[in-house]
Design a protein around this motif. Structure first.
Motif, PDB file in Angstrom:
ATOM      1  N   THR A   7      49.368  51.178  35.916  1.00 49.92           N
ATOM      2  CA  THR A   7      49.074  51.413  37.331  1.00 49.92           C
ATOM      3  C   THR A   7      47.958  52.448  37.482  1.00 49.92           C
ATOM      4  OG1 THR A   7      51.363  50.898  37.900  1.00 49.92           O
ATOM      5  CG2 THR A   7      50.092  52.136  39.530  1.00 49.92           C
TER       6      THR A   7
ATOM      7  N   SER B 225      45.727  39.471  42.726  1.00 52.28           N
ATOM      8  CA  SER B 225      45.930  40.888  42.419  1.00 52.28           C
ATOM      9  C   SER B 225      46.389  41.029  40.981  1.00 52.28           C
ATOM     10  CB  SER B 225      46.955  41.509  43.373  1.00 52.28           C
ATOM     11  OG  SER B 225      48.205  40.891  43.185  1.00 52.28           O
TER      12      SER B 225
ATOM     13  N   ASP C 241      39.481  50.456  39.452  1.00 55.36           N
ATOM     14  CA  ASP C 241      39.041  50.128  40.813  1.00 55.36           C
ATOM     15  C   ASP C 241      38.096  51.202  41.350  1.00 55.36           C
ATOM     16  OD1 ASP C 241      40.493  47.831  40.757  1.00 55.36           O
ATOM     17  OD2 ASP C 241      42.183  48.606  41.949  1.00 55.36           O
TER      18      ASP C 241
ATOM     19  N   GLY D 264      48.619  43.703  38.384  1.00 56.86           N
ATOM     20  CA  GLY D 264      49.544  44.829  38.316  1.00 56.86           C
ATOM     21  C   GLY D 264      50.090  44.940  36.913  1.00 56.86           C
TER      22      GLY D 264
ATOM     23  N   LEU E 178      48.614  39.017  36.347  1.00 58.28           N
ATOM     24  CA  LEU E 178      47.877  38.524  37.511  1.00 58.28           C
ATOM     25  C   LEU E 178      48.849  37.830  38.456  1.00 58.28           C
ATOM     26  CD1 LEU E 178      44.768  37.005  35.731  1.00 58.28           C
ATOM     27  CD2 LEU E 178      44.661  38.662  37.588  1.00 58.28           C
ATOM     28  N   GLN E 179      48.588  37.993  39.745  1.00 57.61           N
ATOM     29  CA  GLN E 179      49.405  37.299  40.739  1.00 57.61           C
ATOM     30  C   GLN E 179      48.496  36.705  41.804  1.00 57.61           C
ATOM     31  OE1 GLN E 179      52.227  40.155  42.204  1.00 57.61           O
ATOM     32  NE2 GLN E 179      53.776  39.531  40.716  1.00 57.61           N
TER      33      GLN E 179
ATOM     34  N   GLN F 155      45.289  35.766  47.876  1.00 58.81           N
ATOM     35  CA  GLN F 155      44.717  37.004  47.350  1.00 58.81           C
ATOM     36  C   GLN F 155      45.155  37.193  45.890  1.00 58.81           C
ATOM     37  OE1 GLN F 155      42.811  38.547  49.672  1.00 58.81           O
ATOM     38  NE2 GLN F 155      42.021  40.033  48.224  1.00 58.81           N
TER      39      GLN F 155
END
Ligand SMILES: [Zn+2]
Length: 194
Positions: free
Chosen positions: A134, A119, A141, A121, A110-111, A117
């Motif tokens: 990915t 996100s 999504d 990855g 998590l970032q 925001q």
């Protein structure tokens, strides 16, 4: 989609591209071309070049044969799901095992961006595992946004090209009615003439 330009890593003459990032999943599945009998994930150098261009590979080496084997099995796992999206049978448990193992091994990261925001990855992982994360996130999504069901494998078992069904009815079953449908018709015609 006339006039629509797709990235250079999209295989074939794609007339029904999915929106990004689902286009990544579609293109990954279409690295195998049943009509041309070609496979971009067979040769390590070719596979490295395609996976790198698609942003699914970040290592300074080519994939090992075992990694390519895993990538091809993951591809067929996803294709089995796209067959179901196209109205075919649901994936068998064995079809999903490779993706389930990849999901289990995944360490998503998590970032929080400077704008707040959030996100998610791929975290630290082997290059292929990161690429599979990915793809799995793109599938997640799309499933949430409702675009997933539109990504289908062609109803022609000899083709199974992944296409994005933009039709209002969502009832499209062929990668391309003009080309794929004609190929089947020609084949049937030849069989009848024999
Ligand atoms: Zn087709």
């Amino acid at each position: 989609m006339a006039g629509m330009t797709v990235p250079s890593w999209v295989p074939g003459q794609e007339t029904k591209p999915a929106p990004m990032p689902l286009l990544l999943v579609q293109s990954f599945v279409n690295t195998w071309d049943g009509d041309q009998r070609s496979d971009l994930l067979l040769d390590p150098a070719a596979a490295r070049s395609w996976l790198t261009a698609a942003g699914l590979w970040h290592a300074r080496r080519a994939p090992e044969p075992a990694e390519l084997d895993l990538a091809r099995r993951a591809r067929e796992s996803i294709r089995a799901m796209l067959v179901a999206n196209g109205g075919g049978p649901p994936p068998r448990p064995a079809d999903l095992r490779t993706l389930q193992a990849a999901a289990h091994a995944a360490r998503p990261a998590l970032q929080v961006g400077p704008d707040g925001q959030v996100s998610v990855g791929a975290g630290p992982a082997s290059p292929l595992d990161a690429g599979l994360v990915t793809l799995l996130l793109a599938i997640r999504d799309a499933q949430r946004e409702g675009t997933w069901q539109r990504l289908k494998a062609c109803g022609n078992p000899a083709c199974r090209w992944a296409f994005y069904d933009r039709s209002h009815s969502r009832a499209g079953a062929w990668c391309d009615m003009a080309t794929c449908g004609n190929r089947i018709k020609n084949r049937r015609l030849r069989q009848r003439q024999h």
